[in-house]
Design an enzyme around this catalytic site. Structure first.
Site, short mmCIF file in Angstrom:
data_model
loop_
_atom_site.label_atom_id
_atom_site.label_comp_id
_atom_site.label_asym_id
_atom_site.label_seq_id
_atom_site.Cartn_x
_atom_site.Cartn_y
_atom_site.Cartn_z
N HIS A 141 0.81 -1.22 0.00
CA HIS A 141 0.00 0.00 0.00
C HIS A 141 0.85 1.27 0.00
O HIS A 141 0.34 2.35 -0.25
CB HIS A 141 -1.00 0.00 1.18
CG HIS A 141 -0.40 0.29 2.51
ND1 HIS A 141 -0.12 -0.70 3.45
CD2 HIS A 141 -0.04 1.46 3.11
CE1 HIS A 141 0.36 -0.15 4.54
NE2 HIS A 141 0.43 1.16 4.37
N ASP A 182 0.17 -7.63 1.51
CA ASP A 182 0.57 -6.23 1.61
C ASP A 182 2.08 -6.08 1.57
O ASP A 182 2.68 -5.34 2.37
CB ASP A 182 0.00 -5.59 2.89
CG ASP A 182 0.03 -4.06 2.82
OD1 ASP A 182 0.28 -3.52 1.72
OD2 ASP A 182 -0.20 -3.42 3.86
N SER A 260 4.62 2.63 7.84
CA SER A 260 4.28 1.44 7.05
C SER A 260 5.46 0.97 6.20
O SER A 260 6.10 1.76 5.52
CB SER A 260 3.09 1.74 6.14
OG SER A 260 1.93 1.97 6.88
#
Length: 318
Positions: A141, A182, A260
């Site tokens: 992402h 992810d 992230s």
């Protein structure tokens, strides 16, 4: 103070005694008596210091706090060294939208994307150096716009450091993606640089309560360390493609926007997970303290296929 002085005026040892069975003098009983007298006097002195009406304010607290202070200093030094040794393996990723397709350079490399003043930063994230060949592991992402770009206007700028600590920018190119977990792998040109790959650990023997540390770039602030513990194991979180990622690690080490893709490490500096998600307080965007990381054992199974085939094993023959 008279009592403290009395510690130096203990009575002299009793004279030696003899028994009919031996001509050797025996000091056994007097020695024990004298030792007990010393212990009793010391105990009484300490007790009196705690109860006298005008105590010396710095004496007892200083003595009591010394071991705690030493232990605290050692723990802080350990965490400082942990960050210093691991942070060179962590990268800062910027997701850019270019105003126009840049002219290809003579080197065939758009690594100096920073020179495009019209580039718009659409998001930031983190990643870590997987090997000395320039492969970077991050979240899907973080680079999903680049992965799905059809216009040629999306780009990815990576700030990383070589083994000597020298920072430099390079363009990141997608090698492989796995939205189901992810995960994504980028590749940067590192000719002339020596990288420091991160040390890969394992997540199969993690225990709730053990210390962990997240390193990343929250809100665009580079090289940030947050500390916490493993709060839970075997969690289930949603993936970008809507499927469930099972076995996720829950931690209270703060993970915010920009963290992230960065590593979650243990007390030895080994990666145990990839920071990927957090529950935020409604309307604030601030972490609630419930954060998640993809276990490193899952990453180790996935990344080699992304590097070699550009796709996860499950999609290899599709």
């Amino acid at each position: 103070m008279e009592m403290l002085a009395s510690l130096h005026t203990l009575p002299s040892p009793l004279p030696p005694t003899t028994t009919s069975s031996s001509s050797e003098p025996s000091y056994k009983t007097p020695f024990i008596t004298r030792r007990r007298a010393i212990i009793s006097a010391s105990t009484a002195a300490i007790a009196s210091l705690l109860h006298i009406s005008n105590p010396i304010p710095s004496l007892y607290p200083a003595i009591a706090l010394q071991p705690q202070q030493v232990e605290l200093d050692q723990e802080e030094d350990r965490i400082v060294r942990l960050f210093q040794e691991t942070s060179p393996s962590v990268v800062f990723i910027e997701d850019l939208e270019l105003a126009k397709i840049p002219k290809s350079s003579s080197k065939g490399d758009r690594d100096v994307v920073a020179e495009d003043e019209d580039a718009k930063v659409e998001g930031t994230g983190s990643g870590f150096i997987w090997d000395k060949f320039g492969h970077i592991v991050t979240n899907y992402h973080v680079v999903d716009k680049l992965a799905t770009d059809q216009s040629g206007l999306q780009s990815c700028k990576v700030l990383l450091a070589d083994a000597s600590g020298t920072s430099f920018y390079k363009e990141g190119k997608i090698v492989g993606i796995d939205p189901a977990y992810d995960l994504a792998v980028l590749k940067v040109d590192v000719e002339g640089y020596e990288l420091k790959p991160i040390v890969v650990g394992t997540s199969r023997d993690l225990r709730v309560g053990q210390s962990c540390f997240a390193i990343g770039n929250p809100f665009g602030y580079e090289n940030t360390l947050t500390t916490g513990v493993v709060s839970g194991l075997g969690r289930e979180i949603p993936s970008p493609n809507g499927r469930a990622i099972r076995g996720a690690i829950q931690t209270d080490a703060a993970i915010n926007a920009g963290n992230s893709g960065g590593p979650l490490i243990d007390s030895y500096g080994h990666v145990i997970g990839v920071n990927t998600a957090t529950f935020t307080r409604k309307g604030t965007g601030i972490s609630s303290g419930v954060n998640f990381a993809i276990p490193i054992d899952t990453v180790v199974r996935t990344v080699p296929y992304l590097i070699v085939y550009g796709t996860p094993y499950s999609n290899r023959f599709q």
